[in-house]
Design a protein around this motif. Structure first.
Motif, mmCIF file in Angstrom:
data_model
loop_
_atom_site.group_PDB
_atom_site.id
_atom_site.type_symbol
_atom_site.label_atom_id
_atom_site.label_comp_id
_atom_site.label_asym_id
_atom_site.label_seq_id
_atom_site.Cartn_x
_atom_site.Cartn_y
_atom_site.Cartn_z
ATOM 1 N N LYS A 11 0.766 -1.194 0.088
ATOM 2 C CA LYS A 11 0.063 -0.121 0.134
ATOM 3 C C LYS A 11 0.824 1.163 0.042
ATOM 4 C CE LYS A 11 -4.541 0.867 1.717
ATOM 5 N NZ LYS A 11 -5.413 0.759 2.893
ATOM 6 N N LEU A 12 0.846 2.220 -1.185
ATOM 7 C CA LEU A 12 1.493 3.323 -1.326
ATOM 8 C C LEU A 12 0.732 4.422 -0.342
ATOM 9 C CD1 LEU A 12 2.235 3.064 -5.031
ATOM 10 C CD2 LEU A 12 3.922 2.438 -3.171
ATOM 11 N N PRO A 13 1.527 5.461 -0.012
ATOM 12 C CA PRO A 13 1.315 6.519 0.872
ATOM 13 C C PRO A 13 0.399 7.495 -0.015
ATOM 14 C CG PRO A 13 3.582 6.792 0.640
ATOM 15 C CD PRO A 13 3.177 5.377 -0.019
ATOM 16 N N LYS A 14 -0.450 8.227 0.410
ATOM 17 C CA LYS A 14 -1.374 9.103 -0.314
ATOM 18 C C LYS A 14 -0.658 10.276 -0.908
ATOM 19 C CE LYS A 14 -6.059 9.610 0.815
ATOM 20 N NZ LYS A 14 -6.853 10.495 1.386
ATOM 21 N N VAL A 15 -0.919 10.963 -1.950
ATOM 22 C CA VAL A 15 -0.024 12.091 -2.230
ATOM 23 C C VAL A 15 -0.604 13.365 -1.881
ATOM 24 C CG1 VAL A 15 0.361 13.470 -4.564
ATOM 25 C CG2 VAL A 15 0.064 10.792 -4.732
ATOM 26 N N TYR A 16 0.265 14.097 -1.474
ATOM 27 C CA TYR A 16 -0.107 15.372 -0.706
ATOM 28 C C TYR A 16 -0.733 16.183 -1.614
ATOM 29 C CZ TYR A 16 0.390 20.090 1.574
ATOM 30 O OH TYR A 16 -0.006 21.037 2.133
ATOM 31 N N GLN A 17 -2.150 16.906 -0.982
ATOM 32 C CA GLN A 17 -3.021 17.869 -1.532
ATOM 33 C C GLN A 17 -3.142 18.742 -0.727
ATOM 34 O OE1 GLN A 17 -6.420 15.347 -2.470
ATOM 35 N NE2 GLN A 17 -5.583 14.550 -4.257
#
Length: 102
Positions: A3-9
């Motif tokens: 599971k990859l980390p979320k992209v910063y928004q």
């Protein structure tokens, strides 16, 4: 799969008004003027139409000859004749007046 980390928004906190500001400019075509307002010859009018900005067939004109009045656009010019969008050949010597419609 991992599971990859979320992209910063980044959060948008200001009001967005793209394309809401409009600028109006006065449209001027210096090379195209009505023949009634100026003392130009037929050849001068033809030269302004064919040498002006844009295409000559996009400029609607009224051509007055001794026998007929044409409401059309010009396509081509030769030494002695002009060709209209309606495929009519008009001798330049027969033209009395050319009026550019706006």
């Amino acid at each position: 799969m991992k599971k990859l980390p979320k992209v910063y928004q980044n959060e948008i906190s200001k009001k967005i008004t793209n394309n809401k500001t409009v600028c109006y400019l006065k449209e001027e075509k210096e090379g195209l003027r009505n023949s009634e307002s100026s003392n130009t010859t037929v050849l001068d009018q033809l030269n302004t139409i064919f040498n002006g900005i844009g295409y000559s067939y996009n400029i609607p004109v009224i051509i007055k000859t001794s026998s007929k009045v044409y409401e059309t656009s010009l396509v081509a010019k030769t030494k002695n004749n002009i060709v209209t969008l309606d495929n009519e050949i008009i001798p330049i010597s027969d033209i009395l007046e050319i009026i550019i419609k706006k």
